[in-house]
Design a protein around this motif. Sequence first.
Motif, mmCIF file in Angstrom:
data_model
loop_
_atom_site.group_PDB
_atom_site.id
_atom_site.type_symbol
_atom_site.label_atom_id
_atom_site.label_comp_id
_atom_site.label_asym_id
_atom_site.label_seq_id
_atom_site.Cartn_x
_atom_site.Cartn_y
_atom_site.Cartn_z
ATOM 1 N N ALA A 90 39.981 16.011 -74.125
ATOM 2 C CA ALA A 90 40.195 17.199 -73.292
ATOM 3 C C ALA A 90 41.008 16.856 -72.049
ATOM 4 O O ALA A 90 41.927 17.601 -71.679
ATOM 5 N N PHE A 91 40.692 15.734 -71.384
ATOM 6 C CA PHE A 91 41.464 15.337 -70.206
ATOM 7 C C PHE A 91 42.917 15.034 -70.570
ATOM 8 O O PHE A 91 43.836 15.409 -69.840
ATOM 9 N N ALA A 92 43.137 14.355 -71.697
ATOM 10 C CA ALA A 92 44.511 14.056 -72.119
ATOM 11 C C ALA A 92 45.292 15.341 -72.359
ATOM 12 O O ALA A 92 46.446 15.472 -71.929
ATOM 13 N N SER A 93 44.665 16.308 -73.009
ATOM 14 C CA SER A 93 45.309 17.600 -73.245
ATOM 15 C C SER A 93 45.641 18.285 -71.928
ATOM 16 O O SER A 93 46.740 18.820 -71.738
ATOM 17 N N MET A 94 44.689 18.245 -70.989
ATOM 18 C CA MET A 94 44.897 18.854 -69.673
ATOM 19 C C MET A 94 46.084 18.205 -68.955
ATOM 20 O O MET A 94 46.940 18.902 -68.402
ATOM 21 N N LEU A 95 46.144 16.888 -68.978
ATOM 22 C CA LEU A 95 47.214 16.173 -68.277
ATOM 23 C C LEU A 95 48.578 16.422 -68.925
ATOM 24 O O LEU A 95 49.585 16.547 -68.231
ATOM 25 N N ARG A 96 48.601 16.515 -70.251
ATOM 26 C CA ARG A 96 49.865 16.817 -70.946
ATOM 27 C C ARG A 96 50.345 18.229 -70.643
ATOM 28 O O ARG A 96 51.518 18.527 -70.742
ATOM 29 N N GLN A 97 49.411 19.109 -70.255
ATOM 30 C CA GLN A 97 49.752 20.498 -69.941
ATOM 31 C C GLN A 97 49.924 20.721 -68.446
ATOM 32 O O GLN A 97 49.791 21.844 -67.957
ATOM 33 N N GLY A 98 50.175 19.662 -67.707
ATOM 34 C CA GLY A 98 50.489 19.800 -66.292
ATOM 35 C C GLY A 98 49.302 19.855 -65.363
ATOM 36 O O GLY A 98 49.434 20.262 -64.211
ATOM 37 N N GLY A 99 48.114 19.484 -65.837
ATOM 38 C CA GLY A 99 46.947 19.444 -64.973
ATOM 39 C C GLY A 99 46.158 20.730 -64.899
ATOM 40 O O GLY A 99 45.193 20.817 -64.145
ATOM 41 N N ALA A 115 37.485 10.085 -68.216
ATOM 42 C CA ALA A 115 36.304 10.228 -69.066
ATOM 43 C C ALA A 115 35.243 9.193 -68.718
ATOM 44 O O ALA A 115 34.043 9.493 -68.717
ATOM 45 N N ALA A 116 35.680 7.983 -68.396
ATOM 46 C CA ALA A 116 34.735 6.904 -68.077
ATOM 47 C C ALA A 116 34.005 7.133 -66.758
ATOM 48 O O ALA A 116 32.947 6.551 -66.522
ATOM 49 N N SER A 117 34.554 7.977 -65.909
ATOM 50 C CA SER A 117 33.928 8.196 -64.600
ATOM 51 C C SER A 117 33.110 9.490 -64.528
ATOM 52 O O SER A 117 32.584 9.825 -63.473
ATOM 53 N N CYS A 118 32.978 10.202 -65.634
ATOM 54 C CA CYS A 118 32.223 11.459 -65.631
ATOM 55 C C CYS A 118 30.724 11.206 -65.544
ATOM 56 O O CYS A 118 30.189 10.308 -66.182
ATOM 57 N N LEU A 119 30.069 12.038 -64.741
ATOM 58 C CA LEU A 119 28.634 11.940 -64.523
ATOM 59 C C LEU A 119 27.932 13.198 -65.014
ATOM 60 O O LEU A 119 28.543 14.248 -65.158
ATOM 61 N N GLY A 120 26.653 13.060 -65.215
ATOM 62 C CA GLY A 120 25.807 14.201 -65.549
ATOM 63 C C GLY A 120 24.409 13.917 -65.053
ATOM 64 O O GLY A 120 24.099 12.792 -64.661
ATOM 65 N N TYR A 121 23.566 14.937 -65.053
ATOM 66 C CA TYR A 121 22.185 14.763 -64.640
ATOM 67 C C TYR A 121 21.328 14.435 -65.854
ATOM 68 O O TYR A 121 21.414 15.107 -66.872
#
Length: 147
Positions: free
Chosen positions: A48-57, A21-27
């Motif tokens: 959202a990233f934590a959920s994704m990682l807990r679900q196997g990526g 999350a800390a490395s996400c960029l936007g315009y």
Amino acid sequence: MNRSARRKLAANAEALSVLMAASCLGYSKAGALERIKDAGATKALKSAFASMLRQGGEPVVIQIGNEVANAFPFQSVPDVIFASLAKAWLAVGIDSEGRGTYAMRRLVIAGRTEAQERDIAEVAMLGELARELNVPSFPVGTTAGRR
């Protein structure tokens, strides 16, 4: 990704999600790249990233509030006519170089049950996310008005 790698991702989901999350960029509206700095937007990305990682990526789609959506770079308040109908959705995944990335959009899906709306939003957001994930590094795509 093998089972062992998926287990490691799940076991370290909280710590890894903070880094992602800390490395996400936007315009920005001026067209420059900037980190996502808003606490609400960062919190939504981390969750959202934590959920994704807990679900196997595997990519994940979540609904977020409009206030949080407004905090992402290059976002604006929805048109007054659609403001009450539009819902903000956030999709996260891992790009072709192994970096976490996201797509955030507001969608108007009318005349459906809540479950159908969620299904339609998930299909739409996974399609949006796929365009971002298939480009190594930070994408310069049509989502920011670039071609």
